[in-house]
Design a protein around this motif. Structure first.
Motif, short mmCIF file in Angstrom:
data_model
loop_
_atom_site.label_atom_id
_atom_site.label_comp_id
_atom_site.label_asym_id
_atom_site.label_seq_id
_atom_site.Cartn_x
_atom_site.Cartn_y
_atom_site.Cartn_z
N UNK A 180 96.57 -48.41 30.53
CA UNK A 180 95.63 -48.51 29.41
C UNK A 180 96.31 -49.15 28.20
N UNK A 181 97.57 -48.83 27.96
CA UNK A 181 98.29 -49.45 26.85
C UNK A 181 98.35 -50.96 27.03
N UNK A 182 98.66 -51.41 28.25
CA UNK A 182 98.73 -52.84 28.51
C UNK A 182 97.35 -53.49 28.43
N UNK A 183 96.35 -52.81 29.00
CA UNK A 183 95.00 -53.37 28.99
C UNK A 183 94.44 -53.51 27.58
N UNK A 184 94.65 -52.49 26.75
CA UNK A 184 94.10 -52.52 25.40
C UNK A 184 94.89 -53.46 24.49
N UNK A 185 96.17 -53.65 24.78
CA UNK A 185 96.94 -54.66 24.05
C UNK A 185 96.38 -56.04 24.35
N UNK A 186 96.04 -56.26 25.61
CA UNK A 186 95.43 -57.53 26.01
C UNK A 186 94.10 -57.75 25.31
N UNK A 187 93.28 -56.70 25.26
CA UNK A 187 91.98 -56.83 24.59
C UNK A 187 92.14 -57.15 23.10
N UNK A 188 93.03 -56.45 22.43
CA UNK A 188 93.18 -56.69 21.00
C UNK A 188 93.74 -58.08 20.73
N UNK A 189 94.60 -58.56 21.63
CA UNK A 189 95.14 -59.91 21.47
C UNK A 189 94.03 -60.96 21.52
N UNK A 190 92.90 -60.60 22.13
CA UNK A 190 91.76 -61.51 22.22
C UNK A 190 90.66 -61.15 21.23
N UNK A 191 91.00 -60.32 20.24
CA UNK A 191 90.06 -60.04 19.17
C UNK A 191 88.96 -59.05 19.48
N UNK A 192 89.14 -58.26 20.54
CA UNK A 192 88.12 -57.29 20.94
C UNK A 192 88.21 -56.04 20.05
N UNK A 193 87.05 -55.47 19.69
CA UNK A 193 87.01 -54.21 18.94
C UNK A 193 87.33 -53.08 19.91
N UNK A 197 85.08 -51.26 22.89
CA UNK A 197 85.51 -51.50 24.27
C UNK A 197 85.72 -50.17 24.99
N UNK A 198 86.25 -49.20 24.26
CA UNK A 198 86.52 -47.89 24.85
C UNK A 198 85.22 -47.23 25.31
N UNK A 199 84.16 -47.37 24.52
CA UNK A 199 82.86 -46.82 24.91
C UNK A 199 82.37 -47.45 26.20
N UNK A 214 92.86 -39.14 25.43
CA UNK A 214 94.17 -39.44 24.84
C UNK A 214 94.11 -40.63 23.90
N UNK A 215 93.49 -41.73 24.32
CA UNK A 215 93.44 -42.90 23.44
C UNK A 215 92.57 -42.67 22.21
N UNK A 216 91.33 -42.17 22.37
CA UNK A 216 90.51 -41.99 21.16
C UNK A 216 91.02 -40.91 20.21
N UNK A 217 91.63 -39.85 20.74
CA UNK A 217 92.03 -38.72 19.90
C UNK A 217 93.46 -38.79 19.38
N UNK A 218 94.30 -39.59 20.04
CA UNK A 218 95.71 -39.62 19.65
C UNK A 218 96.19 -41.00 19.23
N UNK A 219 95.84 -42.01 20.03
CA UNK A 219 96.39 -43.35 19.80
C UNK A 219 95.61 -44.11 18.74
N UNK A 220 94.32 -44.30 18.95
CA UNK A 220 93.52 -45.08 18.01
C UNK A 220 93.46 -44.42 16.63
#
Length: 290
Positions: A180-193, A197-199, A214-220
């Motif tokens: 998920x860390x790698x996937x969401x880094x990829x998404x943000x690199x392409x300007x995705x909200x 995207x998580x929804x 974990x991502x919505x409550x801790x990381x984001x």
């Protein structure tokens, strides 16, 4: 009938788990290396702070320590009561469970490896998942005490099986966390909200506990509350990979995840939450996941 219960190790999990026992048993004994914490627990929940040797005279003895080595060291100098059951809730090593079960059996004592999952919120609510290895009859005898803090309780096999399930469970969570860390880094690199995207992902096939909580409550949120320390996840991924190697299995995905978690742990200056492993990816990409 269980007349007395003891709890050894009042850390983030143990402190909360032991708090449920007085609701079901009249005599609940507690001990902690920092004995002031045992006294505090007694004052808060009506348990009894006692010496270690007194604690291990209970019918059912719970332990919740950082490692199997800690449990082995503790047991080395103790005299236990014949007929008692030691229930180890440590996230431990399967081989250690097998060894301790054989060792204690000589004195008429049963050893169950019973690691838990559900983090501190599950410990507080008494809804932990408990995966148990060891003698089936001893499991049945100890079950009323385990039910005090357990929601889903499963006897998964012989000695060591509980520790094995917990290690593999945590390894799978580590795999998800890295992916998920790698996937969401990829998404943000392409300007995705990322929140939008998580929804989408949580309503699709890519969802997991990592994306749902974990991502919505801790990381984001950038909060990273310490409920399960990164060094403990590093330990558990090592145990899981050792199990695969012992079985001579090819597990490249697990090996990669273990290496990533170990690297993240090595790069952390202090004890941090396991979710902080994503900061390693952020340092590489210069992209913050928020």
């Amino acid at each position: 009938m269980i007349q007395s219960v003891a709890f050894i190790g009042l850390g983030a999990m143990g402190y909360r788990m032991a708090a449920h026992l007085p609701k079901h048993f009249e005599q609940v004994l507690v001990w902690n290396r920092n004995f002031a914490k045992a006294k505090q627990h007694a004052a808060m929940y009506g348990t009894q702070a006692v010496s270690l040797q007194d604690a291990v005279q209970a019918d059912v003895i719970f332990s919740c320590l950082p490692t199997s080595a800690d449990v082995e060291q503790l047991l080395a100098d103790l005299q236990l009561k014949s007929g008692s059951i030691w229930v180890d809730c440590t996230s431990g090593v399967p081989e250690s469970a097998k060894k301790l079960a054989q060792q204690l059996k000589k004195d008429g004592v049963y050893f169950l490896d019973a690691p838990v999952s559900g983090q501190t919120i599950g410990a507080e609510k008494g809804t932990l998942t408990v995966m148990i290895g060891g003698d089936a009859a001893a499991f049945q005898k100890a079950l009323p005490a385990i039910q005090a803090f357990g929601g889903l309780i499963k006897h998964v096999g012989e000695s060591g099986a509980g520790f094995a399930v917990k290690a593999v469970n945590n390894m799978l969570m580590a795999v998800n966390l890295c992916a998920v860390a790698e996937g969401f880094t990829t998404l943000k690199a392409h300007g995705v909200e990322l929140s939008e995207a998580l929804d989408c992902i949580n309503a699709s096939s890519g969802k997991s506990m990592v994306t749902e909580t974990i991502f919505p409550q801790r990381v984001l949120t950038r909060e990273f509350p310490v409920t399960f320390a990164l060094p403990l996840l590093a330990k558990d991924t090592g145990i899981a990979l050792d199990l695969a190697r012992e079985a001579k299995l090819a597990t490249p995905v697990l090996a990669t995840a273990r290496n990533m978690i170990q690297a993240a742990n090595a790069s952390s200056d202090n004890v941090v939450d396991f979710s902080s492993a994503v900061k390693m990816y952020e340092s590489w990409s210069k992209i913050t996941l928020e």
